[in-house]
Design a protein around this motif. Structure first.
Motif, PDB file in Angstrom:
ATOM      1  N   ALA A 124      52.687  61.092  74.507  1.00 34.58           N
ATOM      2  CA  ALA A 124      53.430  59.949  75.048  1.00 34.58           C
ATOM      3  C   ALA A 124      54.912  60.247  75.050  1.00 34.58           C
ATOM      4  O   ALA A 124      55.653  59.796  75.915  1.00 34.58           O
ATOM      5  CB  ALA A 124      53.150  58.700  74.217  1.00 34.58           C
ATOM      6  N   SER A 127      55.418  62.258  78.154  1.00 32.06           N
ATOM      7  CA  SER A 127      54.836  61.798  79.397  1.00 32.06           C
ATOM      8  C   SER A 127      55.357  60.414  79.728  1.00 32.06           C
ATOM      9  O   SER A 127      55.288  59.503  78.932  1.00 32.06           O
ATOM     10  CB  SER A 127      53.322  61.756  79.262  1.00 32.06           C
ATOM     11  N   GLY A 128      55.919  60.278  80.906  1.00 33.91           N
ATOM     12  CA  GLY A 128      56.536  59.012  81.263  1.00 33.91           C
ATOM     13  C   GLY A 128      55.536  57.995  81.731  1.00 33.91           C
ATOM     14  O   GLY A 128      55.598  56.826  81.382  1.00 33.91           O
ATOM     15  N   ALA A 166      51.640  55.291  75.370  1.00 33.59           N
ATOM     16  CA  ALA A 166      52.519  56.070  76.254  1.00 33.59           C
ATOM     17  C   ALA A 166      53.723  55.317  76.782  1.00 33.59           C
ATOM     18  O   ALA A 166      54.775  55.899  76.988  1.00 33.59           O
ATOM     19  CB  ALA A 166      51.705  56.633  77.418  1.00 33.59           C
ATOM     20  N   ILE A 169      56.735  54.592  73.719  1.00 36.25           N
ATOM     21  CA  ILE A 169      57.434  55.757  73.192  1.00 36.25           C
ATOM     22  C   ILE A 169      58.149  56.436  74.350  1.00 36.25           C
ATOM     23  O   ILE A 169      57.533  56.804  75.332  1.00 36.25           O
ATOM     24  CB  ILE A 169      56.440  56.728  72.516  1.00 36.25           C
ATOM     25  N   PRO A 170      59.456  56.586  74.250  1.00 32.52           N
ATOM     26  CA  PRO A 170      60.185  57.192  75.367  1.00 32.52           C
ATOM     27  C   PRO A 170      59.753  58.632  75.583  1.00 32.52           C
ATOM     28  O   PRO A 170      59.325  59.261  74.624  1.00 32.52           O
ATOM     29  CB  PRO A 170      61.640  57.148  74.919  1.00 32.52           C
ATOM     30  N   PRO A 171      59.883  59.172  76.745  1.00 33.74           N
ATOM     31  CA  PRO A 171      60.383  58.535  77.956  1.00 33.74           C
ATOM     32  C   PRO A 171      59.322  57.648  78.579  1.00 33.74           C
ATOM     33  O   PRO A 171      58.137  57.957  78.485  1.00 33.74           O
ATOM     34  CB  PRO A 171      60.663  59.714  78.877  1.00 33.74           C
ATOM     35  N   SER A 172      59.747  56.593  79.170  1.00 34.90           N
ATOM     36  CA  SER A 172      58.791  55.663  79.721  1.00 34.90           C
ATOM     37  C   SER A 172      59.267  55.191  81.081  1.00 34.90           C
ATOM     38  O   SER A 172      60.331  54.603  81.201  1.00 34.90           O
ATOM     39  CB  SER A 172      58.654  54.482  78.765  1.00 34.90           C
TER      40      SER A 172
HETATM   41 NA    NA Z   1      56.180  57.789  77.083  1.00 36.36          NA
END
Ligand code: NA
Ligand code: NA
Lengths: 468, 210, 313
Positions: A124, A127-128, A166, A169-172
């Motif tokens: 996560a 993965s954006g 996902a 948790i950045p990046p989002s």
């Molecule tokens: Na993320």
């Protein structure tokens, strides 16, 4: 016809189109366009000779939106985050991450479940946006868990729940979209997502351990990895650590002396993953397929963005958001009560809709109302019912609705993640997965209640890093 | 998101046109993907320039703003072909046979109306930024280094024009399915449950990941 | 009669003349003619001229430097070091330039009639760390500056960096840039002063020119008394704007600098003369050349503006 009534009719039309199954972005664009035509024609007192003029002005006014709203630096984070996710799959990072987590924390009670949670959280972190995280881990983690005697439902529940991590948790990508729609700072929102996201992951991990201890046989530990084997598993997972480091450097600026903006950090992370994928032998075909997937998901998200913004452009001529905000702000009941009702509405809506579509469709109207609920724009923290300034409430509400949208992924009866896990595994029914996910569902409800009751959980990190 | 597997084909004119258009759409989508890579490279150059050469890339933001419309729009029709645009299928997912094709036909027609209107509206928007007689044909420029904006504005009506063609083909496809009462028509995306979609996608990624 | 007015951001010193105009017009017509002001709801700030040209709204504000190619003629007022020193002077010269036939023709492509300027004081630079006390200290300084001011900063060896206004605060706090150039009200609203260490009082490299325009057809279609009410209110609205800007913004500015302990950097006349020489002349020549190529009487416009500045001086 007052502009408020016009706003309500057009919003009604939008809902009908969405329910009819028209693609959300196009439905919003069409409703907005129709509303603009109506607005301009009304100005000419509905004279038949002026209808053509009204249509032409409306189409040109709407025609500005796609280019001008999309040509934005902040939005460029979205394709980059998406690209990172696809490249990470192609580089085989998901499996490597799970393998490393297994060797390091597998000895815990419910160790493979904990590994799944941490591997998913780690994934996560790079993965954006991914609809397939749960599906991928269902294929990687569930067979391993079953092979050492895990309870089927328990294994499925862990995977379905962990897949919701996902977006927080950045990046989002979803946090970026929220920031754009409500005009908040992207970096601050990404920052604010970190603690609630990590907190959720820890809650899940703790829950897995607790359940495995309470019910022996639910999830036996895996022992016997040597330190040599553990260390050997690290290089494969290292790229994730590298990307996380880059993102921390660029988004959080821990040393106060930064290298660049969040946009650049995301791009650098993508570049790193690309280099690793190429080094691992990724060929042109794989790269092209990752690029096509990225282009497709990007086009999907941006279509909703510009479509909704055409509808928002119409709302600029109607008074709906301010009227709704006035109504919400003028309610006699406690602001907390109103906020909880709004969140419940999201919980229901989230069961039927994709999270990004849901947020984009509702925020133009709901967000001003939440600001009004907090005492209006420019309110100081001391004068607000939630103890937050108007900027802070924008961040806090963003994190809560995104967590809410995630929560909806495992809410019965139609939580998408549960269907996904059941769909991947022939030996699991949807009911099995829902049953397995119930403890996580309860934990999530408590987490959301805590975020609502204690805004400091969300605001702590941004306040700490942005105050000095 | 739907994978390419859920669109059937046969030897009919409709199916052949569908596949011909899909080739064009695929190339455009690939250009969009390459533009994302370009965006990435741009950031690397910018960060490297600033931190190692003491010389940031001039007009970094302007270049991003120029690239974004290509990224956001070139794959719009490709995504429509694959049924990849988000929708709520709680109602339509319960329909079948002629009722389903009628509903699909109606929403496709409405989408086509929007696409045609926006094709014209965005073309006008492009037109205001373009002038044969001006240096670089430019009547609108970026804020920092004055890049002409017309290429980024032109890509939008082009994308909508191709989307309109795609929608017209789908209208034909759904109309034919309705007329013939077909169960599994060609050239249109068939409804899959979200779980089927995610499973197909995961399988594709797994294959690629090995 | 109701006109839609497209502004952006929030109500601030920069928009007070439009607010005042709305008030005056409504008064003069007994509420028969109203201006319905929207902050960002009707258009993007960079698309306001497009909206006027389409006829989507009747009045709008924009800044020339946002899109030089849309309105090349008025960018002459954004050239560095024109020597304009007061808001009153900025207003007077802008109003005179807006009457110039070449300028009116330039804006007529957008079906736009220039109504009034939004005079802004000269930009100056707010920064963190060691203050650049001489022009040599600018070498290598990363500064957020756009357009003509950016080119001026380049001349003294600084490194102009571009980013949107809303990103500036974060970029400064995190050290991506060490300085930013804005007008004082923008320094306050974008928060660049919050952690700043210094401020240049008299660098005065230039400013942006942000007119308020009306849709020409709508103006002509207006009943005479309404049009009279509108046009006769412009001067009073501008008086109010200038008084308010100098009062509300500039009176708060000095004490705010003291309160935050921000060092005020003032350059010697020789330094400034050298800077001006290095920057002003080449920038003006480049502007004239570029815009002559667009078919504008560029030299004439430039002489018109500099002539007025000299007259005042
Ligand atoms: Na993320
Ligand atoms: Na199953």
């Amino acid at each position: 016809m007052t502009s408020l009534e016009m706003g309500l009719w057009v919003t009604g039309l939008l809902l009908v189109l969405v329910v009819l199954g028209m693609r959300v972005g196009f439905a919003a664009g069409l409703a907005g366009l129709a509303g603009l035509v109506w607005n301009f024609w009304e100005k000419k007192d509905y004279a038949w000779g002026e209808l053509g003029w009204a249509i032409s002005v409306a189409a040109q006014q709407a025609g500005q939106v796609p280019h001008s709203k999309v040509a934005s630096q902040a939005l460029s984070l979205i394709p980059i985050f998406i690209l990172i996710g696809y490249l990470a799959y192609h580089a085989g990072l998901t499996r490597a991450l799970f393998e490393a987590a297994k060797r390091w924390v597998g000895w815990l009670p419910g160790g493979l479940g904990v590994s799944t949670v941490f591997a998913t959280a780690g994934f996560a972190a790079v993965s954006g946006a991914s609809v397939a995280t749960s599906a991928v881990f269902a294929r990687i983690a569930i067979p391993e868990m079953l092979s050492i005697g895990y309870d089927r439902r328990f294994a499925a529940g862990v995977v379905a729940a962990a897949g919701t991590l996902a977006s927080l948790i950045p990046p989002s990508a979803i946090l970026v979209i929220y920031a754009i729609i409500v005009e908040q700072d992207v970096g601050t929102l990404l920052l604010a997502g970190f603690v609630p996201g990590a907190f959720s992951a820890l809650v899940y991990g703790g829950l897995v351990v607790g359940m495995a201890v309470a019910w022996r046989g639910l999830g036996p530990p895996v022992r016997g990895f040597t330190w040599g084997q553990r260390l050997a598993s690290l290089p494969g997972a290292l790229p994730i650590v590298g990307v996380i480091a880059i993102i921390i450097l660029f988004v959080y600026n821990p040393f106060g002396d930064a290298f660049g903006t969040p946009t650049e950090g995301g791009a650098l992370g993508a570049a790193l993953i690309l280099v690793i994928a190429l080094a691992k032998g990724m060929g042109w075909r794989d790269l092209a397929s990752a690029l096509l997937e990225t282009a497709k998901l990007t086009a999907m998200i941006f279509t909703i963005i510009w479509g909704v913004l055409i509808y928002v452009r119409f709302l600029g001529f109607a008074d709906l958001p301010s009227a709704f905000a006035g109504w919400i702000g003028g309610l006699e009941q406690s602001p907390y009560m109103t906020l909880v009702l709004i969140l419940l509405a999201y919980a229901v809506l989230g069961m039927f809709m994709d999270a990004i579509g849901m947020l984009l469709l509702t925020l133009p109207i709901v967000f001003p109302a939440v600001i009004a609920l907090n005492g209006g724009p420019g309110v100081a923290a001391a004068d607000s019912p939630f103890g937050l300034s108007s900027v802070e409430v924008g961040i806090w509400f963003g994190i809560i609705v995104v967590k809410m949208a995630e929560f909806c992924l495992i809410t019965p009866p139609i939580g998408l993640n549960c269907f996904v896990v059941a769909g991947v595994r022939d030996d699991l029914s949807v009911q099995d997965v829902f049953r397995g996910v119930t403890p996580f569902f309860i934990a999530d409800a408590l987490t959301i209640a805590a975020l609502v009751a204690f805004p400091a959980i969300v605001m702590w990190l941004p306040r700490l890093l942005l105050s000095g | 998101m739907a994978g390419p597997t859920n669109i059937l084909s046969d030897g009919s004119a409709l199916s052949r046109l569908d596949r011909a258009l899909f080739r064009v759409e695929g190339w455009l989508a690939l250009i969009a993907g390459l533009a994302v890579l370009g965006l990435m490279a741009l950031a690397v150059v910018s960060v490297g320039g600033r931190n190692f050469l003491g010389r940031p890339l001039s007009g970094y933001v302007d270049w991003i703003e120029l690239a974004m419309p290509f990224i956001a729009f070139l794959a719009i029709s490709y995504t429509q072909r694959l049924g990849g645009h988000v929708r709520m299928d709680i109602v339509i997912g319960r329909l079948g046979g002629r009722t389903l094709w009628a509903a699909e036909w109606l929403t496709t027609l409405l989408t086509l109306a929007l696409a045609v209107a926006l094709c014209w509206g965005t073309w006008q928007h492009f037109g205001r930024s373009f002038d044969w007689d001006m240096p670089r044909f430019s009547r609108d420029s970026s804020i920092d280094i004055g890049l002409p904006l017309w290429p980024a504005k032109l890509v939008v009506p082009v994308a909508f024009a191709i989307l309109s063609l795609r929608l017209a083909l789908q209208l034909w496809g759904f109309g034919r399915a309705f007329a013939r009462g077909e169960e599994r028509p060609v050239a249109v995306p068939l409804i899959e449950s979200a779980a089927e979609v995610a499973a197909a996608e995961a399988a594709a990624l797994e294959r690629a990941g090995r | 009669e109701e006109w839609d007015v497209s502004l952006w951001g929030a109500r601030r010193a920069f928009t007070e003349h439009v607010e005042k105009l709305a008030e005056l017009v409504e008064e003069k017509t007994d509420g028969e003619f109203t201006l319905n002001i929207s902050y960002g709801g009707l258009s993007n700030n960079r698309e306001n001229l497009d909206g006027i040209s389409i006829g989507a709204f009747e009045m709008a504000q924009f800044c020339a430097g946002y899109h030089a190619d849309k309105n090349p003629s008025i960018t002459v007022l954004e050239l560095p070091f024109l020597g304009i020193s007061t808001l009153e002077q900025e207003r007077e010269i802008s109003q005179a330039l807006y009457e110039h036939p070449a300028v009116q023709e330039d804006l007529s492509r957008w079906n736009a009639t220039l109504l009034m300027p939004s005079p802004l004081p000269q930009y100056n630079i707010v920064g963190t760390g060691e203050a650049p006390r001489t022009l040599d200290d600018y070498a290598g300084l990363a500064v957020r500056a756009t357009g003509g001011i950016g080119r001026a900063m380049e001349e003294v060896g600084a490194v102009p960096t571009s980013m949107t206004a809303s990103e500036v605060r974060q970029a400064m706090d995190s050290g991506v840039i060490t300085a930013a150039s804005f007008a004082p009200h923008a320094h306050m609203s974008f928060g660049t002063v919050e952690n700043a260490d210094w401020w240049t009082t008299n660098l005065n490299p230039g400013t942006v020119n942000c007119p308020v325009v009306v849709n020409t057809d709508a103006l002509e279609a207006l009943p005479d008394e309404y049009r009279e009410a509108l046009l006769s209110s412009v001067d009073e609205a501008l008086d109010y704007y200038v008084t308010n800007y100098e009062g509300a913004t500039m009176d708060a500015w000095g004490p705010m600098l003291d309160e935050k302990g921000i060092e005020q950097v003032t350059y010697s006349d020789e330094d400034l003369a050298a800077f001006r020489e290095a920057v002003a002349e080449p920038a003006a020549q480049a502007w004239i050349e570029e815009n002559a190529a667009r078919g504008l009487p560029a030299q004439e416009l430039y002489d018109f503006v500099t002539g007025m500045v000299e007259q005042d001086g």
